[in-house]
Design a protein around this motif. Structure first.
Motif, PDB file in Angstrom:
ATOM      1  N   MET A   1       5.694   6.032  13.231  1.00  0.00           N
ATOM      2  CA  MET A   1       6.118   5.099  12.177  1.00  0.00           C
ATOM      3  C   MET A   1       5.381   5.399  10.870  1.00  0.00           C
ATOM      4  SD  MET A   1       5.633   0.981  11.925  1.00  0.00           S
ATOM      5  CE  MET A   1       6.763   0.614  13.250  1.00  0.00           C
TER       6      MET A   1
ATOM      7  N   ILE B   1       8.028   6.247   6.925  1.00  0.00           N
ATOM      8  CA  ILE B   1       8.402   5.203   5.986  1.00  0.00           C
ATOM      9  C   ILE B   1       7.304   5.067   4.942  1.00  0.00           C
ATOM     10  CG2 ILE B   1       7.306   3.322   7.289  1.00  0.00           C
ATOM     11  CD1 ILE B   1       9.701   1.582   6.521  1.00  0.00           C
ATOM     12  N   ASN B   2       7.690   4.666   3.731  1.00  0.00           N
ATOM     13  CA  ASN B   2       6.716   4.467   2.671  1.00  0.00           C
ATOM     14  C   ASN B   2       5.784   3.312   3.036  1.00  0.00           C
ATOM     15  OD1 ASN B   2       5.599   3.384   0.078  1.00  0.00           O
ATOM     16  ND2 ASN B   2       6.798   5.050  -0.779  1.00  0.00           N
ATOM     17  N   PRO B   3       4.474   3.524   3.000  1.00  0.00           N
ATOM     18  CA  PRO B   3       3.540   2.458   3.398  1.00  0.00           C
ATOM     19  C   PRO B   3       3.652   1.204   2.535  1.00  0.00           C
ATOM     20  CG  PRO B   3       2.418   4.572   3.300  1.00  0.00           C
ATOM     21  CD  PRO B   3       3.772   4.777   2.697  1.00  0.00           C
TER      22      PRO B   3
ATOM     23  N   LEU C   1       6.963  -0.704   3.589  1.00  0.00           N
ATOM     24  CA  LEU C   1       6.800  -1.323   4.906  1.00  0.00           C
ATOM     25  C   LEU C   1       6.092  -2.667   4.819  1.00  0.00           C
ATOM     26  CD1 LEU C   1       6.940  -1.062   8.044  1.00  0.00           C
ATOM     27  CD2 LEU C   1       4.734   0.091   7.914  1.00  0.00           C
ATOM     28  N   ARG C   2       5.221  -2.837   3.818  1.00  0.00           N
ATOM     29  CA  ARG C   2       4.370  -4.019   3.739  1.00  0.00           C
ATOM     30  C   ARG C   2       4.774  -4.992   2.639  1.00  0.00           C
ATOM     31  NH1 ARG C   2       1.707   0.320   5.469  1.00  0.00           N
ATOM     32  NH2 ARG C   2       0.290   0.028   7.247  1.00  0.00           N
TER      33      ARG C   2
ATOM     34  N   GLN D   1       0.125   1.955  10.965  1.00  0.00           N
ATOM     35  CA  GLN D   1       1.096   1.176  11.731  1.00  0.00           C
ATOM     36  C   GLN D   1       0.793  -0.313  11.737  1.00  0.00           C
ATOM     37  OE1 GLN D   1       1.550   2.860  15.615  1.00  0.00           O
ATOM     38  NE2 GLN D   1       2.190   4.856  14.861  1.00  0.00           N
TER      39      GLN D   1
ATOM     40  N   ILE E   1       0.778  -3.695   9.932  1.00  0.00           N
ATOM     41  CA  ILE E   1       1.430  -4.247   8.748  1.00  0.00           C
ATOM     42  C   ILE E   1       0.466  -5.101   7.930  1.00  0.00           C
ATOM     43  CG2 ILE E   1       3.271  -5.783   7.952  1.00  0.00           C
ATOM     44  CD1 ILE E   1       4.987  -4.809  10.186  1.00  0.00           C
TER      45      ILE E   1
END
Length: 228
Positions: A1, A5-7, A10-11, A197, A199
């Motif tokens: 993961m 995906i762009n960190p 994702l957050r 990973q 969040i």
């Protein structure tokens, strides 16, 4: 993961927020994105030119860079917050008659061809510049252009961040034809924890492109600040 995906994306909504805050109808959404890009390009170019004209000594690029721009749009007002590590920027923008800040507002208004908006510009000075991944990436790019070994450049950047403290981990990655080799490869180095990973982990991330004589290199930096 963590690599798919762009960190920051994702957050969103947990530890991260958007750098552009506005609402638009679906048919006008692309126009809003283009306006944001024009605003960012215009402000960055104007600030760099202003610093070059007013500062006699040569200032390293990692001290003059704009870390990020936040844009907030309402019905008739656009507010732009400039995050910079250059402490004298507000003084330079208020010099002259008329003030350069008004000239900047005029240039931005011309950039997206609108006179219906009032532009407000605020400047926030970053006290710990090397805690920003964009500034660290600019520093590494400058070292690579000066033919410094890539591993030494990465380690020096990590040391600059650790000296400022308040960081639990950092990961630096360089990809491309490193040192001009025929085959492109990926090299990375990590110090501390970088839980991509998780969040609730607050991660500062940037992706930076540097053009070298032998090709384009990509620099990625993850900085783990803490958990919320």
């Amino acid at each position: 993961m963590g690599q798919k995906i762009n960190p920051l994306g994702l957050r969103l909504g947990t530890t991260q927020r958007h750098h552009s805050l506005w609402f638009a109808e679906p048919k006008n959404y692309s126009q809003g994105l283009q306006e944001d890009q024009k605003i960012r390009d215009c402000i960055k170019n104007f600030v760099r030119d202003c610093i070059k004209k007013n500062v006699k000594k040569n200032i390293p690029s990692d001290e003059t860079i704009i870390s990020r721009l936040e844009i907030q749009k309402s019905i008739d007002v656009i507010k732009v917050v400039i995050y910079t590590s250059f402490p004298d920027l507000p003084k330079f923008l208020r010099k002259g008659k008329p003030q350069r800040i008004k000239e900047l507002q005029t240039n931005v208004a011309k950039g997206f061809h609108s006179v219906n908006y009032k532009l407000n510009i605020a400047i926030t000075i970053i006290t710990k510049p090397y805690g920003q991944p964009t500034i660290l990436a600019e520093y590494i790019a400058k070292q690579l252009k000066e033919r410094v070994a890539f591993r030494k450049a990465m380690k020096t950047a990590i040391e600059l961040l650790i000296d400022e403290g308040n960081t639990k981990g950092i990961q630096v990655q360089i990809a491309g034809r490193i040192d001009g080799k025929e085959i492109a490869r990926v090299e990375w180095i990590r110090e501390g924890r970088v839980p991509l990973q998780t969040i609730r982990a607050k991660i500062n991330y940037c992706s930076y492109t540097v053009r070298m004589v032998y090709g384009v290199l990509g620099i990625k930096i993850w900085i783990f600040v803490g958990e919320e």
